[in-house]
Motif scaffolding. Structure first.
Motif, mmCIF file in Angstrom:
data_model
loop_
_atom_site.group_PDB
_atom_site.id
_atom_site.type_symbol
_atom_site.label_atom_id
_atom_site.label_comp_id
_atom_site.label_asym_id
_atom_site.label_seq_id
_atom_site.Cartn_x
_atom_site.Cartn_y
_atom_site.Cartn_z
ATOM 1 N N GLU A 33 -2.110 -10.081 -1.577
ATOM 2 C CA GLU A 33 -2.992 -9.409 -0.622
ATOM 3 C C GLU A 33 -3.754 -10.446 0.177
ATOM 4 N N ASP A 34 -3.816 -10.240 1.483
ATOM 5 C CA ASP A 34 -4.680 -11.017 2.371
ATOM 6 C C ASP A 34 -5.195 -10.058 3.437
ATOM 7 N N ARG A 35 -6.442 -9.652 3.297
ATOM 8 C CA ARG A 35 -7.001 -8.631 4.179
ATOM 9 C C ARG A 35 -7.132 -9.113 5.608
ATOM 10 N N ALA A 36 -7.395 -10.416 5.811
ATOM 11 C CA ALA A 36 -7.528 -10.945 7.165
ATOM 12 C C ALA A 36 -6.229 -10.819 7.946
ATOM 13 N N LEU A 37 -5.101 -10.875 7.240
ATOM 14 C CA LEU A 37 -3.797 -10.750 7.884
ATOM 15 C C LEU A 37 -3.237 -9.334 7.793
ATOM 16 N N GLY A 38 -3.931 -8.447 7.087
ATOM 17 C CA GLY A 38 -3.425 -7.099 6.917
ATOM 18 C C GLY A 38 -2.231 -7.023 5.980
ATOM 19 N N ILE A 39 -2.171 -7.938 5.007
ATOM 20 C CA ILE A 39 -1.038 -7.984 4.075
ATOM 21 C C ILE A 39 -1.465 -7.432 2.723
ATOM 22 N N ASN A 40 -0.693 -6.490 2.211
ATOM 23 C CA ASN A 40 -0.819 -6.076 0.813
ATOM 24 C C ASN A 40 0.560 -5.626 0.361
ATOM 25 N N THR A 41 1.256 -6.493 -0.354
ATOM 26 C CA THR A 41 2.621 -6.214 -0.794
ATOM 27 C C THR A 41 2.674 -6.061 -2.312
ATOM 28 N N ALA A 42 1.626 -5.472 -2.877
ATOM 29 C CA ALA A 42 1.593 -5.236 -4.322
ATOM 30 C C ALA A 42 2.807 -4.411 -4.756
ATOM 31 N N LEU A 43 3.230 -4.617 -5.979
ATOM 32 C CA LEU A 43 4.310 -3.827 -6.556
ATOM 33 C C LEU A 43 3.729 -2.684 -7.381
ATOM 34 N N ARG A 44 4.295 -1.493 -7.207
ATOM 35 C CA ARG A 44 3.880 -0.352 -8.019
ATOM 36 C C ARG A 44 4.957 -0.073 -9.056
ATOM 37 N N GLY A 45 4.596 -0.285 -10.306
ATOM 38 C CA GLY A 45 5.566 -0.115 -11.385
ATOM 39 C C GLY A 45 4.998 -0.619 -12.683
ATOM 40 N N GLY A 46 5.742 -1.499 -13.358
ATOM 41 C CA GLY A 46 5.287 -2.031 -14.634
ATOM 42 C C GLY A 46 5.642 -3.491 -14.793
ATOM 43 N N ARG A 47 4.838 -4.199 -15.588
ATOM 44 C CA ARG A 47 5.051 -5.623 -15.822
ATOM 45 C C ARG A 47 4.695 -5.961 -17.261
ATOM 46 N N LEU A 71 -1.517 -15.885 17.851
ATOM 47 C CA LEU A 71 -1.339 -15.838 16.408
ATOM 48 C C LEU A 71 -2.608 -16.248 15.678
ATOM 49 N N VAL A 72 -2.984 -15.473 14.689
ATOM 50 C CA VAL A 72 -4.038 -15.830 13.747
ATOM 51 C C VAL A 72 -3.364 -16.121 12.420
ATOM 52 N N CYS A 73 -3.597 -17.306 11.861
ATOM 53 C CA CYS A 73 -2.855 -17.746 10.677
ATOM 54 C C CYS A 73 -3.793 -18.057 9.521
ATOM 55 N N VAL A 74 -3.360 -17.720 8.329
ATOM 56 C CA VAL A 74 -4.062 -18.057 7.091
ATOM 57 C C VAL A 74 -3.035 -18.619 6.124
ATOM 58 N N GLY A 75 -3.222 -19.876 5.732
ATOM 59 C CA GLY A 75 -2.321 -20.484 4.775
ATOM 60 C C GLY A 75 -0.880 -20.568 5.236
ATOM 61 N N GLY A 76 -0.663 -20.701 6.533
ATOM 62 C CA GLY A 76 0.687 -20.842 7.047
ATOM 63 C C GLY A 76 1.401 -19.539 7.339
ATOM 64 N N VAL A 77 0.743 -18.392 7.102
ATOM 65 C CA VAL A 77 1.289 -17.081 7.421
ATOM 66 C C VAL A 77 0.457 -16.497 8.560
ATOM 67 N N CYS A 78 1.126 -15.889 9.554
ATOM 68 C CA CYS A 78 0.437 -15.533 10.791
ATOM 69 C C CYS A 78 0.538 -14.039 11.106
ATOM 70 N N ARG A 79 -0.425 -13.579 11.894
ATOM 71 C CA ARG A 79 -0.431 -12.224 12.440
ATOM 72 C C ARG A 79 -0.786 -12.314 13.915
ATOM 73 N N PHE A 80 -0.079 -11.570 14.760
ATOM 74 C CA PHE A 80 -0.380 -11.575 16.189
ATOM 75 C C PHE A 80 -1.565 -10.658 16.465
ATOM 76 N N VAL A 81 -2.493 -11.132 17.286
ATOM 77 C CA VAL A 81 -3.629 -10.312 17.708
ATOM 78 C C VAL A 81 -3.625 -10.234 19.226
ATOM 79 N N PRO A 82 -3.944 -9.083 19.804
ATOM 80 C CA PRO A 82 -3.968 -8.942 21.260
ATOM 81 C C PRO A 82 -5.289 -9.435 21.841
ATOM 82 N N GLU A 83 -5.310 -9.631 23.153
ATOM 83 C CA GLU A 83 -6.549 -9.974 23.842
ATOM 84 C C GLU A 83 -7.531 -8.810 23.688
ATOM 85 N N SER A 84 -8.793 -9.144 23.433
ATOM 86 C CA SER A 84 -9.798 -8.096 23.296
ATOM 87 C C SER A 84 -11.182 -8.686 23.513
#
Length: 563
Positions: free
Chosen positions: A130-144, A539-552
């Protein structure tokens, strides 16, 4: 929804009860955090920007965990109102439960049901995060299940489906990971040696006539880590079985369907004021998704891939993460996929690396002076894989060694020098090459950037920092200038103002000032930040992973706290 809110209230009541009772009685504890990032988008006639529908938007997260002895339960409620911030995953919409879990852990075994995060090795074949600044949450739903029979052995087995918005992807993911420490077995006193291996399978039904690959895609990883006193080295090799490739419209195609692989090497030395670290990586056709075909975002252009959604593997750009504003205009994103843009621009991945040198000139030496001097040099270069590429009929054969078209280079030096008891300074020089033609379409750009900053400490908690930057660019948006002033009043209050000016743009109407001003208040575990200004598109990047942001343009408020 009311049941989830009632559960949160129940956890909070248990925490309050635990505090009221005698210390000897253990009722468990409640902990978690709250975060909201809100923005009020405004019209900006100078840049011809009209605020979006629902100009007041926010992303909010409430995480509540309850721990009792060996059991931990948690729930995260998320709210995206009236909509999510601009260019976040459209699957984040409304108010709902984002994740929940129940976990049991003792000295040997950890059992998790619900949503969980996990990484195998470097993450190339599996990282749920999860990285909220990039809008990433790829958690797995299941069991471990994590089994640690001894200090030298650790085994992980998991099954689940990957989170996508408030739902999960269609593909089933199963994985196994083993970590073995050989230090004690081999009697290594001043050294450490460990090995690891991973397996990840993604199964997704195919709705294709006569597919040339299987529904089940398998990925394997093997790695070794070694250290001896001040030296360290590691190597990892990853393999992915034959799978479909995305075409230019991000539809699954049988063209160029081949297995993929990756090789990652890292080695270095640290000691006596000297540090050297090198990372080398070769990636071929390693895009790994929980659903082969990205989901359209609804705007006719973007897909879930633009939001780093349904991505199983973690492949960040191995380049220096600059803190300056101008050095982050042209940022590199790892090229992990086969991409056939046209007959003259065909890509199968990337090869390259970066190396860091650090040296501390000690106090009292000619260069170190009275307070010492730190010098850091970073060199990174990334290229397309060399080989034979054919557009018609579709085929390629990449060479394992050598380099192809240059994607990106970044060579920089950083000098930190304390000038006096209360004065600290830093100087940077950066030169970059950004092959925009191959990476996103446009002109190839070469830049030269200088950056100087100075900090004066009035006291232990009060300081002022001033920074100035300039970029010379030979194409695209041309030259930029930037300046920042930041003042820390005390441990709680700080304020800043900065401006980026694209004065060299050949289009006069785009010679824009990107100004920002704001402040921050901190107390305990709570932080409140308020900002007004313009957002540069890109591009806005955190730790080498990026998200595109529009002009605002707008006013933003950020609040976070932990309990």
């Amino acid at each position: 929804m009311k049941y989830y809110l009632a559960a949160i209230g129940f956890f909070a009541a248990l925490g309050a009860t635990a505090q009221e009772q005698e210390p000897k009685k253990d009722y468990g504890k409640v902990f978690g955090g709250f975060e909201t990032n809100a923005q009020w988008y405004l019209n900006d006639s100078e840049r011809n920007i009209a605020h979006p529908e629902d100009p007041l938007r926010s992303n909010s997260y409430l995480l509540v965990n309850y721990n009792y002895k060996q059991f931990t339960a948690g729930i995260q409620v998320e709210a995206y109102e009236q909509q999510a911030l601009l260019n976040y995953n459209p699957g984040f919409d409304g108010v709902d439960v984002g994740t929940w879990f129940l976990d049991y852990k003792n000295d040997k075994v950890q059992l998790t049901a619900g949503y969980f995060y996990e990484q195998f090795g470097s993450g190339i074949i599996l990282r749920a995060w999860e990285d909220r600044a990039l809008g990433i949450n790829t958690a797995l739903r299941g069991g471990r299940i994590i089994w640690t029979p001894s200090d030298a052995l650790k085994f992980t087995a998991l099954y689940g489906r990957q989170r996508s918005g408030f739902n999960v992807a269609r593909g089933d993911i199963a994985g196994f990971n083993a970590e073995v420490s050989l230090k004690k077995a081999l009697g290594l006193a001043d050294a450490d040696l460990s090995i690891g291996g991973s397996f990840v399978a993604r199964n997704e039904k195919l709705d294709l006539p006569d597919p040339v690959y299987d529904e089940l895609t398998s990925a394997y990883s093997g790695r070794i880590n070694y250290s001896f006193k001040s030296f360290y080295a590691s190597a990892e090799f990853d393999y992915k079985s034959k799978d479909g490739v995305l075409d230019q419209q991000n539809h699954v195609s049988a063209d160029y369907a081949k297995p993929g692989n990756a090789l990652l090497l890292n080695f270095g030395y640290s000691g006596n004021g000297l540090g050297v670290d090198a990372s080398l990586r070769r990636i071929e056709n390693m895009l790994f998704l929980s659903e082969r075909e990205p989901t359209p975002a609804g705007d006719g252009v973007s897909t879930s891939l633009n939001f780093n959604d349904k991505v199983i593997g973690y492949i960040p750009a191995l380049t220096k993460q600059h803190h300056g504003t101008l050095a982050n205009i042209y940022v590199f994103q790892a090229q992990a996929r086969v991409d056939y843009i046209d007959p003259t621009r065909m890509k199968a991945g990337e090869t390259g690396g970066q190396i860091d040198f650090y040296y501390n000139f000690a106090k009292g030496t000619p260069i170190g002076g009275k307070y010492g001097t730190d010098v850091a040099v970073n060199l990174s270069s990334w290229y397309n894989l060399p080989g034979d590429y054919r557009y018609v009929p579709a085929d390629y054969k990449a060479n394992f060694f050598g380099v192809g078209e240059t994607y990106f280079t970044d060579y920089n030096i950083e000098i930190k020098k304390q000038l006096a008891e209360k004065w600290h300074s830093t100087f940077y020089y950066i030169t970059q090459y950004y092959n925009k033609e191959w990476l996103e379409g446009g002109d190839k750009v070469r830049t030269h950037i200088i950056d100087a900053e100075a900090t004066y400490n009035f006291s232990a908690s009060r300081a002022i920092r001033v920074e100035g930057e300039h970029m010379w660019a030979d194409a695209d948006m041309r030259n930029w200038a930037s300046a920042t002033v930041e003042f820390n009043f005390n441990d709680r209050w700080s304020a800043y103002v900065w401006d980026m000016y694209n004065y060299g743009n050949k289009v006069e109407s785009k010679q824009t000032h990107y100004y920002n001003l704001g402040g921050t208040f901190r107390t305990g575990a709570t932080r409140i930040a308020l900002n007004y200004g313009r957002q540069r598109g890109g591009l806005v990047c955190v730790g080498g992973v990026c998200r595109f942001v529009p002009e605002s343009t707008g006013i933003s408020l950020s609040v976070s706290t932990a309990f």
